[in-house]
Motif scaffolding. Sequence first.
Motif, PDB file in Angstrom:
ATOM      1  N   MET A   1      14.428 -14.141   7.867  1.00  0.00           N
ATOM      2  CA  MET A   1      14.322 -13.926   6.466  1.00  0.00           C
ATOM      3  C   MET A   1      13.490 -14.946   5.759  1.00  0.00           C
ATOM      4  N   LYS A   2      12.075 -14.937   5.580  1.00  0.00           N
ATOM      5  CA  LYS A   2      11.655 -16.038   5.218  1.00  0.00           C
ATOM      6  C   LYS A   2      11.179 -16.199   3.715  1.00  0.00           C
TER       7      LYS A   2
ATOM      8  N   ASP B   1       5.197  -7.185   2.180  1.00  0.00           N
ATOM      9  CA  ASP B   1       4.453  -7.887   3.071  1.00  0.00           C
ATOM     10  C   ASP B   1       4.829  -9.223   2.973  1.00  0.00           C
TER      11      ASP B   1
ATOM     12  N   ASP C   1      11.029 -10.352   2.026  1.00  0.00           N
ATOM     13  CA  ASP C   1      11.669  -9.847   3.082  1.00  0.00           C
ATOM     14  C   ASP C   1      13.174  -9.351   2.537  1.00  0.00           C
TER      15      ASP C   1
END
Length: 225
Positions: free
Chosen positions: A1-2, A42, A45
């Motif tokens: 999860m960025k 995109d 997340d």
Amino acid sequence: MKTIAVIPARGGSKRLPGKNIKPLGGIPLIVHSIEYAKANADIIDAIVVSTDDPEIKKIALDYGTIVIDRPAALSGDLEPTVTALKHVLESLTEKPENVVLLQATNPLRPVALLRDSFEKYSATGADSLFSVTPIIRKLGKITQSRYVPFNYEIGQRSQDMEPLYFENGLLYISKTELILEAQKIISEQAIPWIVEHPFAELDIDTEADFEYASYLYHNHKTPNK
């Protein structure tokens, strides 16, 4: 999860009770920010709503977000937004790299705002970015009962003035470490992202603000594509 989007939404608005769930364009106010985050899947997340209100929680869950229950101690009128973000991050098992703050009271945003600003944020390696809007107005102070110009000289034409900028609240992007360690959303090195759009003038706090939001929604809103 960025990268996560966090939408803080308290239930205790005094000037406009229930504003975060008040319908705008047929859906609760908070849902506009949720849908904006979804339209940028995109980049985003996960979407997290921080709230102390059961009705806001139900709506957020119905729209597929993660909900973090905000304690009463962090839900007062004078509590800064950064404490809600810090609480969210401390509550997550997996820490993201970036946090995108979407305020429910700024429900309308230019479609490309997040995409374009996040590209700049990522390319520069900055620890934070926030949206600003130019304002060209003749501002002054009242000192000892006298008006003292602040950003212009008496007689100067408005078109010759250097613009000032205001923090419009549409978008904030921050590194997780900045929030957790410095307890800041924007740092002294933050990138100011200039937005010149009618949506930048909107921050809902009163019934008049909400009426203006309805006008903007029906006259300027475009699909999140």
